[in-house]
Design an enzyme around this catalytic site. Structure first.
Site, PDB file in Angstrom:
ATOM      1  N   ILE A 501       0.822  -1.205   0.000  1.00 55.51           N
ATOM      2  CA  ILE A 501       0.000   0.000   0.000  1.00 55.51           C
ATOM      3  C   ILE A 501       0.854   1.252   0.000  1.00 55.51           C
ATOM      4  O   ILE A 501       0.335   2.360   0.009  1.00 55.51           O
ATOM      5  CB  ILE A 501      -0.966   0.029   1.207  1.00 55.51           C
ATOM      6  CG1 ILE A 501      -0.215  -0.243   2.508  1.00 55.51           C
ATOM      7  CG2 ILE A 501      -2.100  -0.962   1.009  1.00 55.51           C
ATOM      8  CD1 ILE A 501      -1.064  -0.067   3.751  1.00 55.51           C
ATOM      9  N   GLY A 502       2.153   1.079  -0.012  1.00 51.65           N
ATOM     10  CA  GLY A 502       3.004   2.262  -0.043  1.00 51.65           C
ATOM     11  C   GLY A 502       4.459   1.862  -0.193  1.00 51.65           C
ATOM     12  O   GLY A 502       4.856   0.758   0.169  1.00 51.65           O
ATOM     13  N   VAL A 503       5.232   2.752  -0.777  1.00 49.21           N
ATOM     14  CA  VAL A 503       6.658   2.519  -0.929  1.00 49.21           C
ATOM     15  C   VAL A 503       7.366   3.799  -0.513  1.00 49.21           C
ATOM     16  O   VAL A 503       6.958   4.888  -0.909  1.00 49.21           O
ATOM     17  CB  VAL A 503       7.016   2.172  -2.389  1.00 49.21           C
ATOM     18  CG1 VAL A 503       8.503   1.880  -2.510  1.00 49.21           C
ATOM     19  CG2 VAL A 503       6.205   0.989  -2.878  1.00 49.21           C
ATOM     20  N   GLY A 504       8.375   3.655   0.295  1.00 48.22           N
ATOM     21  CA  GLY A 504       9.105   4.841   0.740  1.00 48.22           C
ATOM     22  C   GLY A 504      10.590   4.570   0.760  1.00 48.22           C
ATOM     23  O   GLY A 504      11.041   3.496   0.340  1.00 48.22           O
ATOM     24  N   GLY A 507      11.363   1.409   2.670  1.00 49.76           N
ATOM     25  CA  GLY A 507      10.989   0.119   2.116  1.00 49.76           C
ATOM     26  C   GLY A 507       9.520   0.130   1.749  1.00 49.76           C
ATOM     27  O   GLY A 507       8.948   1.189   1.501  1.00 49.76           O
ATOM     28  N   LYS A 508       8.940  -1.048   1.737  1.00 49.36           N
ATOM     29  CA  LYS A 508       7.530  -1.144   1.328  1.00 49.36           C
ATOM     30  C   LYS A 508       6.611  -1.236   2.537  1.00 49.36           C
ATOM     31  O   LYS A 508       7.002  -1.735   3.594  1.00 49.36           O
ATOM     32  CB  LYS A 508       7.340  -2.383   0.462  1.00 49.36           C
ATOM     33  CG  LYS A 508       7.901  -2.212  -0.933  1.00 49.36           C
ATOM     34  CD  LYS A 508       7.757  -3.478  -1.747  1.00 49.36           C
ATOM     35  CE  LYS A 508       8.349  -3.261  -3.126  1.00 49.36           C
ATOM     36  NZ  LYS A 508       8.662  -4.529  -3.788  1.00 49.36           N
ATOM     37  N   VAL A 509       5.385  -0.785   2.317  1.00 53.79           N
ATOM     38  CA  VAL A 509       4.361  -0.931   3.347  1.00 53.79           C
ATOM     39  C   VAL A 509       3.283  -1.858   2.814  1.00 53.79           C
ATOM     40  O   VAL A 509       2.773  -1.657   1.709  1.00 53.79           O
ATOM     41  CB  VAL A 509       3.750   0.437   3.725  1.00 53.79           C
ATOM     42  CG1 VAL A 509       2.751   0.262   4.858  1.00 53.79           C
ATOM     43  CG2 VAL A 509       4.837   1.412   4.128  1.00 53.79           C
ATOM     44  N   ASP A 619      10.003  15.365   9.422  1.00 51.50           N
ATOM     45  CA  ASP A 619       9.576  14.923   8.098  1.00 51.50           C
ATOM     46  C   ASP A 619       8.070  15.100   7.940  1.00 51.50           C
ATOM     47  O   ASP A 619       7.368  14.194   7.510  1.00 51.50           O
ATOM     48  CB  ASP A 619       9.986  13.468   7.871  1.00 51.50           C
ATOM     49  CG  ASP A 619      10.086  13.122   6.386  1.00 51.50           C
ATOM     50  OD1 ASP A 619       9.979  14.053   5.555  1.00 51.50           O
ATOM     51  OD2 ASP A 619      10.247  11.932   6.060  1.00 51.50           O
TER      52      ASP A 619
END
Ligand SMILES: *[C@@H]1O[C@H](CO)[C@@H](O)[C@H](O)[C@H]1NC(C)=O
Ligand SMILES: *[C@@H]1O[C@H](CO)[C@@H](O)[C@H](O)[C@H]1NC(C)=O
Ligand SMILES: *[C@@H]1O[C@H](CO)[C@@H](O)[C@H](O)[C@H]1NC(C)=O
Ligand SMILES: *[C@@H]1O[C@H](CO)[C@@H](O)[C@H](O)[C@H]1NC(C)=O
Ligand SMILES: *[C@@H]1O[C@H](CO)[C@@H](O)[C@H](O)[C@H]1NC(C)=O
Ligand SMILES: *[C@@H]1O[C@H](CO)[C@@H](O)[C@H](O)[C@H]1NC(C)=O
Ligand SMILES: *[C@@H]1O[C@H](CO)[C@@H](O)[C@H](O)[C@H]1NC(C)=O
Ligand SMILES: *[C@@H]1O[C@H](CO)[C@@H](O)[C@H](O)[C@H]1NC(C)=O
Ligand SMILES: *[C@@H]1O[C@H](CO)[C@@H](O)[C@H](O)[C@H]1NC(C)=O
Ligand SMILES: *[C@@H]1O[C@H](CO)[C@@H](O)[C@H](O)[C@H]1NC(C)=O
Length: 823
Positions: A501-504, A507-509, A619
């Site tokens: 559901i997300g990439v940052g 890493g990945k979520v 952040d």
């Protein structure tokens, strides 16, 4: 004739005595009663007609209670109905066929009889010249006292000695031989692990002080082969919330390991109190029980263990832990070594606790200690026995307590020498113990550290080493749930890409679902992630420390196999960013946007002020503000968070980190970090919220690429209509827009000192939200939603902002409230 009568009597009593003694050295007497009673497989015989060599019954008188209501409940109550009363020194002398350990149980209930009130009795009891009780003053309730003695003579003598002008009594008594090898000849002294110093037990008499069954249930005499009473541990437990009772009688396997149900019944080994690690596996918590003991005596301790814990997860767990008594390590228990790891094999550990130097009478039993956090520890204990050892005065009575150094005090004229000697001895012991423990910890840490080393060196920031060596990644034990990796894999279908559901940068979520249907968000640090262990650690520590409605909640983490996984509550609506632009999500209303700003500001305000040292998020951006199913905002991603400046500093100097476009220019140029840096970033978010576009949008014409430059230029020109999200156009009152832009402008001030605090900002946003709510009400009355906006031109002069420079934003709005109300 007379002689003959005497002879038959003698024969009878002789026969009698052989009969009694032949029952393998067991004597159960119902004292003062003409009747025999059977209580749980034992017949307590009347002591009226015992042979003279056992007991001369003419020496005492029989009494019976006049108030049967005062009897205790239970099978044994009939034993308390009668008593034998002695006015002179009287002895029961039991013939012993086979030497060994014997149990003596004395039953006392000071009832009122027709002739006397037993509560007035004062007497001493001794056995084999050991003082069991001295100048006994009976307590009102019934009591059963239990002693263990090694008998190496042909008779066991039990002597009742009344005080002058008083009397002694006994309601019932038991004397029987214990099975061989139940009690050891000697046991190791606590605190002398290395030198293995033992204390010989067989020359002492012992009194049972506590006998406890762990698992929050008591075990009655009828459930024990030796008629021992095991009390429930619940009354002794400290911090009971750490303890979890376990019951699994079927698991106990007496054929493994050579321990029988004579050592402790299946009801003891089949129940336990374990560390409650399912809800909160604080891997380093101790389970603690506190017992009252009389100081001035040594104590024989027996710790019973039996692994009956069926692991609901079925994962590898650490089933070794330490036993501590008053913070001194007794032993390490490794259940994988007991009977070669056979499940349900009973096991016990013996030790002797030396008399304490203090006059306090506490015995703290702790299970746990330093454990390896890479496995999931299960610490537990099934039973515990505390037996007081007779001292040099051959006594078990508290009035004869001997304290270390007290004998020299009696002889020496200078009591200080004894004290100093005692203290320095204590110091030495403490020091040696400390050194041993420390070096042990160090050794234990080293192996683990080797594993972590590679990860450490990758991180930008060096992890502070924890000197105490208690935890490897975390210095605090108050960290959230430590998830087994397998459980996370199960929840995320082994990190199925479809659940991302997300990439940052980290890493990945993934979205995941736990077995109890709880939805979770799983952030998995990429092993080669640039950010790294330091941020992983920071985030978990921050989130564990700070819990707030508007901060995303930590559910747990996982550091198994060098993974860096953080588990959060799942936020259904995702990021704020996703609802502002570049998505198919329906656009947010102005009120929703204000509510989100207020929520996020509350979260940040809490971070800045919620503890003694402010936390700077570092952040803040629309991608780090998450929305739950009701669009409630929660601030997320604490990986970069920093504690604010110390009192002697005005800022924190640090390498610039954060997200491009949101960075405080002051921080960028001077590397000085304060809470106002978050305020700047929040101002950027407010612009995004207003304009519904990214902070940097390279696809736009050059002058529009940077949102802040472009928008603030137009704001200063008063051309708000050019920057506002087209979706909002015409839906917001012009005054409100002006106020909103005023606030945003202040947040974006070049100089941190000119920016409002998060508290001021929050106050202003909340005020705007209230106005908005009022407007909505008014609109509902007018039934014309556009009425208040129609006709207003989006005109706004920034000059006003200049005018109010230096005045607190709260004051400005306080004035506006007045205006609003007088309008
Ligand atoms: C008690 O038991 C003993 C031995 O079994 C027996 O000799 C005696 O008669 C009994 N006494 C009574 C009162 O039943
Ligand atoms: C008890 O003490 C008496 C006198 O000191 C002695 O004769 C007797 O043997 C002792 N009994 C035991 C069991 O030690
Ligand atoms: C032990 O009892 C026997 C009789 O059973 C007696 O002859 C002997 O003297 C007793 N011994 C002691 C030490 O009291
Ligand atoms: C009892 O004590 C005697 C004498 O001290 C000793 O020889 C014997 O081994 C002891 N028995 C047990 C079971 O410890
Ligand atoms: C122990 O049992 C009692 C009732 O028997 C119960 O009230 C209590 O909550 C239990 N304690 C624990 C720690 O389970
Ligand atoms: C009592 O006797 C019964 C029958 O012999 C036996 O099953 C039970 O285990 C005994 N109880 C105790 C505590 O010895
Ligand atoms: C009990 O332990 C023995 C010895 O380890 C083993 O052979 C046996 O299978 C165990 N019984 C059960 C029911 O596990
Ligand atoms: C036992 O624990 C209690 C409570 O934690 C503490 O107050 C006491 O000092 C401890 N006693 C000893 C002897 O460690
Ligand atoms: C458990 O108790 C022992 C002894 O007091 C102590 O050394 C250890 O630090 C304790 N562990 C925790 C997590 O409190
Ligand atoms: C444990 O295993 C060893 C070697 O396999 C064996 O000799 C020993 O008897 C076992 N012990 C138990 C209690 O099963």
């Amino acid at each position: 004739m007379i002689n003959l009568k005497f002879f038959t009597l003698w024969v009878l009593t002789a026969l009698c005595s052989t009969r009694v003694s032949s029952a393998s050295d067991s004597f159960f007497l119902n004292c003062g009663s003409p009747e025999n009673v059977t209580v749980t497989n034992r017949t307590f015989e009347s002591d009226n007609n015992l042979g003279r060599e056992i007991f001369d019954s003419t020496r005492g008188v029989s009494v019976r209670t006049t108030d049967s209501n005062s009897l205790p409940s239970g099978d044994e109550s009939t034993l308390f109905e009668t008593a034998r009363v002695f006015s002179d020194e009287s002895i029961y002398r039991f013939p012993i066929e086979q030497h060994g350990w014997f149990i003596i149980r004395l039953y006392f209930l000071p009832f009122v009889s027709a002739s006397r009130d037993l509560i007035t009795a004062r007497f001493s009891v001794s056995a084999q010249n050991f003082t069991l009780i001295k100048d006994y003053k009976p307590s009102k309730t019934s009591i059963v006292k239990e002693y263990s003695l090694n008998i190496s003579t042909d008779n066991l003598s039990l002597e009742f000695l009344p005080k002058t002008d008083s009397f002694a009594f006994i309601n019932a008594l038991e004397v029987f031989r214990l099975p061989e090898n139940l009690l050891p000849e000697e046991a190791g002294l606590i605190g002398t692990q290395s030198s293995k110093k033992n204390l010989k037990l067989s020359t002492h008499a012992m009194e049972t002080v506590s006998r406890v069954n762990m698992g929050n249930v008591s075990v009655g005499r009828d459930q024990d082969k030796l008629w021992r009473q095991w009390d429930s541990d619940s009354a002794y437990m400290g911090e009971a919330h750490f303890g979890l009772p376990v019951l699994n009688l079927k698991a106990v396997n007496f054929s493994a390991g050579g321990i029988t149900d004579v050592n402790a019944p299946v009801y003891v080994y089949g129940t336990a109190t374990r560390l409650n690690s399912e809800n909160n596996p604080n891997t380093n918590a101790n389970l603690t029980w506190t017992f009252q003991v009389e100081p001035g005596f040594d104590y024989f301790l027996r710790f019973h263990f039996c692994n009956i814990i069926v692991d609901p997860f079925g994962f590898e767990r650490q089933i070794s832990f330490d036993i501590f008594v008053n913070s001194e390590k007794v032993d390490s228990v490794d259940m994988t070594e007991v009977a070669n790891g056979t499940f349900g094999a009973p096991y016990f550990v013996d030790a002797v606790m030396r008399k304490s130097k203090s006059h306090e009478g506490a015995l703290n039993l702790s299970i746990g200690g330093v454990m390896d956090v890479s496995l999931y520890p299960v610490s537990f204990i099934n039973g515990f026995e505390v037996l007081k050892l007779s001292n040099d005065k051959r006594s078990l009575d508290v009035s004869d307590a001997v304290f270390p150094g007290s004998s020299s005090r009696n002889k020496s004229s200078n009591p200080r020498i004894g004290l100093i000697a005692g203290l320095s001895a204590a110091l030495c012991v403490g020091l040696v113990f400390g050194v041993v423990v420390f070096s042990w910890c160090l050794r234990k840490r080293r192996s683990r550290n080797r594993q972590m080393q590679s990860v450490h060196s990758r991180g930008d920031e060096q992890i502070k080493q924890n000197e105490t060596g208690e935890s490897l990644i975390f210095s605090s034990s108050k960290i959230g749930y430590r998830f087994p990796l397998a459980l996370i894999k199960e929840a995320t279908d082994d990190f199925d890409e479809r659940l991302v559901i997300g990439v940052g940068g980290f890493g990945k979520v993934f979205k995941g679902v736990l077995r109890d249907k709880t939805e979770i968000a799983v952030k998995r640090g990429a092993p080669q992630s640039r950010q790294g262990l330091a941020e992983f650690k920071t985030e978990i520590e921050m989130l564990s420390q700070f819990r707030h409605r508007h901060l995303v909640s930590l559910i747990g983490y996982c550091d198994e196999n060098s993974e860096m996984i953080i588990v959060y509550e799942y936020m259904e609506k995702g990021t704020l960013k996703n609802h502002l632009y570049d998505s198919d999500n329906p656009r947010l209303s102005w009120k929703q946007r204000l509510e989100i700003c207020v929520g996020a500001a509350r979260g940040l305000h809490y971070l800045h002020t919620g503890s003694t040292r402010a936390i700077i998020h570092r952040d803040v951006k629309s991608a780090n503000i998450l929305l739950d199913e009701n669009f409630m905002a929660k601030v997320a991603d604490f990986g970069l968070s920093k504690t604010g400046p110390d009192l002697d500093q005005t800022h924190v100097s640090t390498a610039v980190k954060g997200s491009f476009g949101y960075l405080d220019p002051e921080y960028l140029t001077r590397q000085q970090l304060t809470e106002k840096s978050d305020v700047y970033s929040f101002g950027v978010v407010m612009l995004e919220v207003l304009c519904g576009r990214p902070v940097i949008d390279p696809s736009l014409p050059r002058e529009k690429v940077n949102l802040i430059e472009w928008a603030m230029k137009l704001v200063k020109k008063g051309k708000l209509e050019e920057i506002i999200d087209p979706f909002l156009d015409g839906k917001v009152k012009i005054e409100e827009l002006k106020k909103y832009c005023e606030i945003t402008d202040k947040c974006l001030a070049q100089n941190g000192t000119e920016r409002p605090t998060m508290g001021d900002l929050l106050w202003n946003l909340e005020f705007m939200l209230q106005l908005q709510a009022k407007d909505e009400k008014a609109e509902m009355v007018e039934d014309d939603p556009e009425a208040s906006v129609v006709g207003s031109t989006l005109q706004f002069s920034v000059n006003g902002v200049g005018d109010i420079a230096g005045i607190s934003m709260s004051k400005v709005f306080a004035q506006m409230v007045v205006r609003e109300e007088t309008r």
